[in-house]
Design a protein around this motif. Structure first.
Motif, PDB file in Angstrom:
ATOM      1  N   LYS A  93     -14.686   6.887 -21.927  1.00  0.00           N
ATOM      2  CA  LYS A  93     -14.178   6.531 -23.252  1.00  0.00           C
ATOM      3  C   LYS A  93     -13.142   7.518 -23.783  1.00  0.00           C
ATOM      4  CE  LYS A  93     -15.801   4.709 -27.664  1.00  0.00           C
ATOM      5  NZ  LYS A  93     -17.007   4.329 -28.449  1.00  0.00           N
ATOM      6  N   ASN A  94     -13.352   8.802 -23.549  1.00  0.00           N
ATOM      7  CA  ASN A  94     -12.442   9.825 -24.063  1.00  0.00           C
ATOM      8  C   ASN A  94     -11.607  10.489 -22.975  1.00  0.00           C
ATOM      9  OD1 ASN A  94     -13.347   9.569 -26.828  1.00  0.00           O
ATOM     10  ND2 ASN A  94     -15.223  10.630 -26.196  1.00  0.00           N
ATOM     11  N   ALA A  95     -11.530   9.847 -21.817  1.00  0.00           N
ATOM     12  CA  ALA A  95     -10.742  10.399 -20.709  1.00  0.00           C
ATOM     13  C   ALA A  95      -9.248  10.224 -20.968  1.00  0.00           C
ATOM     14  CB  ALA A  95     -11.124   9.705 -19.404  1.00  0.00           C
ATOM     15  N   ASP A  96      -8.453  11.047 -20.310  1.00  0.00           N
ATOM     16  CA  ASP A  96      -6.999  10.958 -20.403  1.00  0.00           C
ATOM     17  C   ASP A  96      -6.541   9.596 -19.880  1.00  0.00           C
ATOM     18  OD1 ASP A  96      -4.255  11.206 -20.239  1.00  0.00           O
ATOM     19  OD2 ASP A  96      -4.285  12.720 -18.656  1.00  0.00           O
ATOM     20  N   PRO A  97      -5.892   8.770 -20.718  1.00  0.00           N
ATOM     21  CA  PRO A  97      -5.458   7.450 -20.272  1.00  0.00           C
ATOM     22  C   PRO A  97      -4.502   7.501 -19.081  1.00  0.00           C
ATOM     23  CG  PRO A  97      -5.309   7.631 -22.659  1.00  0.00           C
ATOM     24  CD  PRO A  97      -5.578   9.001 -22.136  1.00  0.00           C
ATOM     25  N   GLU A  98      -3.749   8.594 -18.957  1.00  0.00           N
ATOM     26  CA  GLU A  98      -2.807   8.728 -17.838  1.00  0.00           C
ATOM     27  C   GLU A  98      -3.476   9.283 -16.585  1.00  0.00           C
ATOM     28  OE1 GLU A  98       0.571  10.957 -19.074  1.00  0.00           O
ATOM     29  OE2 GLU A  98       1.073   9.602 -20.734  1.00  0.00           O
ATOM     30  N   LYS A  99      -4.701   9.796 -16.736  1.00  0.00           N
ATOM     31  CA  LYS A  99      -5.509  10.276 -15.600  1.00  0.00           C
ATOM     32  C   LYS A  99      -4.749  11.326 -14.775  1.00  0.00           C
ATOM     33  CE  LYS A  99      -7.230   5.582 -15.588  1.00  0.00           C
ATOM     34  NZ  LYS A  99      -6.150   5.118 -16.496  1.00  0.00           N
ATOM     35  N   LYS A 100      -4.130  12.255 -15.454  1.00  0.00           N
ATOM     36  CA  LYS A 100      -3.279  13.244 -14.774  1.00  0.00           C
ATOM     37  C   LYS A 100      -4.078  14.142 -13.839  1.00  0.00           C
ATOM     38  CE  LYS A 100      -1.470  14.681 -18.712  1.00  0.00           C
ATOM     39  NZ  LYS A 100      -1.837  13.615 -19.667  1.00  0.00           N
ATOM     40  N   ALA A 101      -5.300  14.529 -14.240  1.00  0.00           N
ATOM     41  CA  ALA A 101      -6.097  15.418 -13.391  1.00  0.00           C
ATOM     42  C   ALA A 101      -6.511  14.721 -12.098  1.00  0.00           C
ATOM     43  CB  ALA A 101      -7.331  15.893 -14.150  1.00  0.00           C
ATOM     44  N   LEU A 102      -6.889  13.450 -12.188  1.00  0.00           N
ATOM     45  CA  LEU A 102      -7.325  12.696 -11.014  1.00  0.00           C
ATOM     46  C   LEU A 102      -6.148  12.334 -10.124  1.00  0.00           C
ATOM     47  CD1 LEU A 102      -9.761  11.230  -9.611  1.00  0.00           C
ATOM     48  CD2 LEU A 102      -9.081   9.189 -10.908  1.00  0.00           C
ATOM     49  N   PHE A 103      -5.128  11.717 -10.720  1.00  0.00           N
ATOM     50  CA  PHE A 103      -3.985  11.266  -9.935  1.00  0.00           C
ATOM     51  C   PHE A 103      -3.176  12.446  -9.394  1.00  0.00           C
ATOM     52  CE2 PHE A 103      -3.615   6.945 -12.339  1.00  0.00           C
ATOM     53  CZ  PHE A 103      -4.776   6.524 -11.720  1.00  0.00           C
ATOM     54  N   GLY A 104      -3.132  13.534 -10.166  1.00  0.00           N
ATOM     55  CA  GLY A 104      -2.359  14.698  -9.729  1.00  0.00           C
ATOM     56  C   GLY A 104      -2.938  15.365  -8.495  1.00  0.00           C
ATOM     57  N   ALA A 105      -4.237  15.201  -8.276  1.00  0.00           N
ATOM     58  CA  ALA A 105      -4.879  15.812  -7.109  1.00  0.00           C
ATOM     59  C   ALA A 105      -4.853  14.907  -5.883  1.00  0.00           C
ATOM     60  CB  ALA A 105      -6.323  16.180  -7.452  1.00  0.00           C
ATOM     61  N   ALA A 106      -4.505  13.640  -6.075  1.00  0.00           N
ATOM     62  CA  ALA A 106      -4.515  12.679  -4.966  1.00  0.00           C
ATOM     63  C   ALA A 106      -3.170  12.668  -4.245  1.00  0.00           C
ATOM     64  CB  ALA A 106      -4.823  11.281  -5.498  1.00  0.00           C
ATOM     65  N   LYS A 107      -3.197  12.319  -2.967  1.00  0.00           N
ATOM     66  CA  LYS A 107      -1.958  12.151  -2.215  1.00  0.00           C
ATOM     67  C   LYS A 107      -1.279  10.828  -2.565  1.00  0.00           C
ATOM     68  CE  LYS A 107      -3.237  14.916   1.847  1.00  0.00           C
ATOM     69  NZ  LYS A 107      -3.489  14.888   3.324  1.00  0.00           N
ATOM     70  N   GLU A 108      -2.101   9.819  -2.841  1.00  0.00           N
ATOM     71  CA  GLU A 108      -1.559   8.493  -3.121  1.00  0.00           C
ATOM     72  C   GLU A 108      -2.580   7.688  -3.918  1.00  0.00           C
ATOM     73  OE1 GLU A 108       0.386   4.655  -0.701  1.00  0.00           O
ATOM     74  OE2 GLU A 108      -0.462   6.380   0.388  1.00  0.00           O
ATOM     75  N   VAL A 109      -2.081   6.822  -4.802  1.00  0.00           N
ATOM     76  CA  VAL A 109      -2.912   5.888  -5.554  1.00  0.00           C
ATOM     77  C   VAL A 109      -2.382   4.485  -5.281  1.00  0.00           C
ATOM     78  CG1 VAL A 109      -3.732   5.169  -7.828  1.00  0.00           C
ATOM     79  CG2 VAL A 109      -3.371   7.609  -7.350  1.00  0.00           C
ATOM     80  N   ARG A 110      -3.212   3.651  -4.649  1.00  0.00           N
ATOM     81  CA  ARG A 110      -2.783   2.308  -4.252  1.00  0.00           C
ATOM     82  C   ARG A 110      -3.564   1.246  -5.015  1.00  0.00           C
ATOM     83  NH1 ARG A 110      -3.974   3.380   2.148  1.00  0.00           N
ATOM     84  NH2 ARG A 110      -2.241   4.840   2.601  1.00  0.00           N
ATOM     85  N   ASN A 111      -2.876   0.406  -5.759  1.00  0.00           N
ATOM     86  CA  ASN A 111      -3.502  -0.776  -6.329  1.00  0.00           C
ATOM     87  C   ASN A 111      -3.497  -1.864  -5.264  1.00  0.00           C
ATOM     88  OD1 ASN A 111      -4.032   0.365  -8.812  1.00  0.00           O
ATOM     89  ND2 ASN A 111      -2.128  -0.340  -9.734  1.00  0.00           N
ATOM     90  N   LEU A 112      -4.677  -2.351  -4.884  1.00  0.00           N
ATOM     91  CA  LEU A 112      -4.788  -3.267  -3.751  1.00  0.00           C
ATOM     92  C   LEU A 112      -4.462  -4.702  -4.122  1.00  0.00           C
ATOM     93  CD1 LEU A 112      -7.973  -1.842  -2.018  1.00  0.00           C
ATOM     94  CD2 LEU A 112      -5.584  -1.166  -1.750  1.00  0.00           C
ATOM     95  N   THR A 113      -4.681  -5.079  -5.385  1.00  0.00           N
ATOM     96  CA  THR A 113      -4.253  -6.388  -5.892  1.00  0.00           C
ATOM     97  C   THR A 113      -3.770  -6.170  -7.325  1.00  0.00           C
ATOM     98  OG1 THR A 113      -6.274  -7.165  -6.990  1.00  0.00           O
ATOM     99  CG2 THR A 113      -6.175  -7.432  -4.579  1.00  0.00           C
ATOM    100  N   LYS A 114      -3.246  -7.214  -7.913  1.00  0.00           N
ATOM    101  CA  LYS A 114      -2.739  -7.098  -9.280  1.00  0.00           C
ATOM    102  C   LYS A 114      -3.845  -6.841 -10.298  1.00  0.00           C
ATOM    103  CE  LYS A 114       1.774  -7.834  -9.137  1.00  0.00           C
ATOM    104  NZ  LYS A 114       2.755  -6.892  -9.737  1.00  0.00           N
ATOM    105  N   HIS A 115      -4.987  -7.477 -10.083  1.00  0.00           N
ATOM    106  CA  HIS A 115      -5.999  -7.494 -11.134  1.00  0.00           C
ATOM    107  C   HIS A 115      -7.232  -6.645 -10.857  1.00  0.00           C
ATOM    108  CE1 HIS A 115      -3.660 -10.680 -12.879  1.00  0.00           C
ATOM    109  NE2 HIS A 115      -3.837 -11.456 -11.826  1.00  0.00           N
ATOM    110  N   ILE A 116      -7.437  -6.247  -9.615  1.00  0.00           N
ATOM    111  CA  ILE A 116      -8.691  -5.574  -9.277  1.00  0.00           C
ATOM    112  C   ILE A 116      -8.523  -4.754  -8.004  1.00  0.00           C
ATOM    113  CG2 ILE A 116      -9.429  -7.732  -8.134  1.00  0.00           C
ATOM    114  CD1 ILE A 116     -12.325  -6.923  -8.606  1.00  0.00           C
TER     115      ILE A 116
END
Length: 413
Positions: free
Chosen positions: A99-122
């Protein structure tokens, strides 16, 4: 002279004797099982345990020397439905970590090599990040990402069951099931997901012609709980080279598929949801197996996103409260089909890791989804995993909440 027993007294004594006898028997078990429930280590099938699972347990100091898996002893498993209700029948404090997490998720995404959305909705896959290494801020952002994308995947994980359990406790009260197999008698809250075992020891009747049963059907976890499941984390440590996929469908998108008139009709309504396992009715013990049933919101609002989700599933939704049985049946059948037939709101995931010897984790939010384990490998290749489920809030409907597409400003047509 001793008083003469009346028919009513004799009937009561007979009932008490029957109840006492039934209490000494083994539990009934899952509705899909045909065989007897094996308790303790008596159902051990350690010889069938995949080598990759044994290696994972050895790396992380998990003791399986007594046998595998472990099922709670007979005297610890509820036989009667009132006992099953009593396990978790009161409100439990819940903190929505997303609920109070960073909407941009900088800590999570910044540590990852890649973030892949597998479909448009889920469905989103995080690449190059170990779940065991997440800090609290990243865990909060992951909870928000799961709430938005429904299910998030992590391949190539070297994850101990102990760390998996620790993550579960962070996101909520960990569900300790009174009947399902566990790793051992010490690690409560970690369920064993192993269809081969259930076929071998419990008579789960999965075949090529009948590939629906157990986890291989559309369902949502633990809908019968007073506070049903939030995030479920399944880590598969034995995965077929081909097949053994799982499919998820989005409850947000299912709701958005409905007409405005049907949405308005369903908003605020409740339904009855049942357990997968069966018990005995103490007041009518000869009537046959009985399920735990709870009444929950049919359309529920997610506390982190504020979006509406359609909360039904074919396996465990019994009826809509306030409708005639035939009315409820027709409407529920349609709602099931919205989830099951719309491929654009589903994601099918192959668990195979890219690095040998490592496993794959999927974390999904049961408040906004259904899932289906595809049994196309037919047991010819091992598929084994450990599951931890964090219970969430009592389902609620906020009349001020919006649908996902409405909130995101997307077309409602």
């Amino acid at each position: 002279m001793a008083p003469t027993a009346t028919p009513a007294t004799e009937s009561k004594d007979d009932l008490e004797a029957t109840v006492k006898k039934l209490a000494s028997l083994k539990p009934i078990g899952h509705s899909s099982f045909k065989g007897d429930v094996k308790v303790g280590y008596e159902g051990s099938w350690i010889e069938g345990l995949p080598e990759s699972t044994k290696a994972r347990y050895a790396r992380h100091g998990v003791d399986i020397s007594n046998g595998y898996p472990y099922v709670p002893e007979n005297d610890k498993i509820p036989k009667f439905v009132d006992e099953a209700y009593a396990i978790r029948n009161e409100d439990y404090p819940f903190i929505e970590r997303g609920k109070n997490a960073d909407p941009e998720k900088k800590a999570l995404f910044g540590a990852a090599k890649e973030v892949r959305n597998l479909t448009k909705h889920i469905g989103t896959e995080i690449v190059g990040l170990q779940l065991a290494d997440l800090n609290d801020k990243q865990k909060d952002e992951l909870a928000l990402l799961i709430a938005e994308r429904v299910v998030v995947f992590f391949k190539d994980q070297d994850l101990s069951p102990q760390k998996q359990l620790e993550l579960g406790h962070y996101w909520g009260q960990v569900e300790v099931h009174p009947q399902v197999p566990r790793i051992n008698h010490q690690l409560d809250g970690i369920s064993v997901i192993w269809q081969d075992y259930f076929r071998e020891k419990y008579g789960l009747g999965l075949t090529f012609k009948k590939a629906i049963g157990g986890n291989s059907q559309w369902h949502t976890d633990l809908v019968h709980e007073h506070q049903p499941a939030g995030i479920t984390h399944l880590h598969n440590d034995a995965i077929p080279k081909v097949g053994g996929d799982t499919v998820w469908a989005s409850g947000y998108a299912a709701y958005d598929k409905l007409s405005p008139a049907l949405q308005k009709f369903l908003d605020g309504k409740t339904a009855i949801y049942r357990s997968a396992h069966q018990y005995i009715d103490r007041e009518n013990p000869l009537k046959g197996p009985k399920y735990v049933e709870r009444e929950h919101a049919l359309v529920r609002t997610h506390p982190a996103t504020g979006w509406k989700s359609l909360y039904v599933n074919r396996s465990m939704t019994v009826r809509i409260v306030g409708l005639e049985p035939e009315e409820s049946k027709v409407i529920l059948e349609y709602l099931y089909s919205v989830y099951e037939k719309n491929l654009d709101i589903q994601v099918r995931f192959n668990w195979t890791p890219s690095k040998p010897g490592l496993g794959t984790s999927a974390l999904w939010d049961n408040r906004i989804s259904q899932h289906f384990a595809v049994w196309d490998h037919e047991g010819n290749e091992a598929r084994h995993g450990t599951r931890v489920t964090s219970l969430a809030e009592i389902p609620y409907f906020d009349p001020e909440s919006k649908s996902q597409r409405e909130a995101l400003g997307l077309s409602l047509n």
